[in-house]
Design an enzyme around this catalytic site. Sequence first.
Site, PDB file in Angstrom:
ATOM      1  N   CYS A 121      -0.383   4.135   2.151  1.00 27.40           N
ATOM      2  CA  CYS A 121      -0.214   3.939   3.604  1.00 27.40           C
ATOM      3  C   CYS A 121       1.244   4.195   4.000  1.00 27.40           C
ATOM      4  O   CYS A 121       1.516   4.799   5.031  1.00 27.40           O
ATOM      5  CB  CYS A 121      -0.543   2.512   4.032  1.00 27.40           C
ATOM      6  SG  CYS A 121      -2.047   1.847   3.358  1.00 27.40           S
ATOM      7  N   ASP A 122       2.168   3.676   3.214  1.00 34.37           N
ATOM      8  CA  ASP A 122       3.566   3.613   3.645  1.00 34.37           C
ATOM      9  C   ASP A 122       4.531   4.486   2.850  1.00 34.37           C
ATOM     10  O   ASP A 122       5.710   4.601   3.210  1.00 34.37           O
ATOM     11  CB  ASP A 122       4.055   2.149   3.569  1.00 34.37           C
ATOM     12  CG  ASP A 122       3.214   1.231   4.439  1.00 34.37           C
ATOM     13  OD1 ASP A 122       2.776   1.693   5.512  1.00 34.37           O
ATOM     14  OD2 ASP A 122       2.972   0.084   4.043  1.00 34.37           O
ATOM     15  N   CYS A 145       0.836  -1.206   0.000  1.00 35.11           N
ATOM     16  CA  CYS A 145       0.000   0.000   0.000  1.00 35.11           C
ATOM     17  C   CYS A 145       0.869   1.254   0.000  1.00 35.11           C
ATOM     18  O   CYS A 145       1.376   1.676   1.047  1.00 35.11           O
ATOM     19  CB  CYS A 145      -0.911  -0.014   1.228  1.00 35.11           C
ATOM     20  SG  CYS A 145      -1.876   1.477   1.376  1.00 35.11           S
TER      21      CYS A 145
END
Length: 315
Positions: free
Chosen positions: A140-141, A137
């Site tokens: 997300c990261d 992701c």
Amino acid sequence: MEQNERVRCLIIGSGPAGYTAAIYASRANLAPVLYEGLQPGGQLTTTTDIENFPGYPDGISGFDMMEDLKKQASRFGTDIRRGIATAADFSKKPYRITIEGEKIIEADTVIISTGASAKYLGLPDEDKYAGMGVSACATCDGFFYRKKVVAVVGGGDTACEEAIYLSHLASKVYLIVRKNYLRASEIMQKRVKENHNIEILFETQAEGLFGSNGVEGVHLVKGLGSSHEERFNLPIDGFFLAIGHKPNTDIFKDFLKLDDNGYIITNPHTTETNIPGVFAAGDVADPIYRQAITAAASGCKAAIDAERYLTNQNL
Ligand code: NDP
């Protein structure tokens, strides 16, 4: 011991399919209970801007869209709860769904909208470096890879989207594609190819990762099985998977008809499964379109199908 709870309509999953089913089911007075599942808001909460959902001429972030859908479902009275369905028993009515291994919900109708989860390559190193440079992701990261070098695996729309997103953060993005072409839509291909920060490595596959303190590089093979087969190491800091998804159907597989890839098979033109009163909506039953708009539409259909089923059964 806690008593079982009886509901008329249980919705499992909180992506566009689940929330749309909830909006329709609440407005039809089915008093739905919705369990959000493993990833509240579903996959869209991890995407960047959604530009192709009708009604948003300037796009909207996936997170904001899901918050809006949740509010809309709440407004009409859906009982939205945190929790993961861990077992299902469709052998007799009412159907029994276990939440978090403990609580049992007895439901007259069940709408399964559990979506799909990111696939991994299956390399032991993906586990070894989980949370230490391996991610599925980018939104997300990606933040952790500012001014660093990353690789994205895959050649579809997701991979292109992730590569573009990361190109705004990382100093360099490699797109690792096993074929000699991208499968992504034309517009995404164009954006990737015109992005100076992205380098596409065609006919290339990852065989492993290395690094003593998190990911420091990837072992690659180019032209596997061909006369020009070549192995080399590429120094990277982050390794992002974007190779597709697996439907979340494990707990239903003993009761529901699934296709070879685990997607729930529904009766043509409906959301009905092979079990009367159990309906499937969204990516969990859609290996073909997998769009937010098609998921939302099937959530609407599932609620209408559930309402008609309850009426016909005098429930
Ligand atoms: P896709 O199935 O479309 O693409 C998966 C990609 O991963 C392919 O390039 C595939 O390669 C590659 N791949 C699969 N397994 C492996 C493996 N073991 N090793 C190396 N590469 C592998 O998945 P997506 O998630 O990209 O897209 C799913 C659907 O969602 C599509 O319909 C897409 O259009 C849609 N989507 C739309 C978006 C948008 O409109 N904004 C954004 C994201 C997704 P190969 O081609 O060789 O099979």
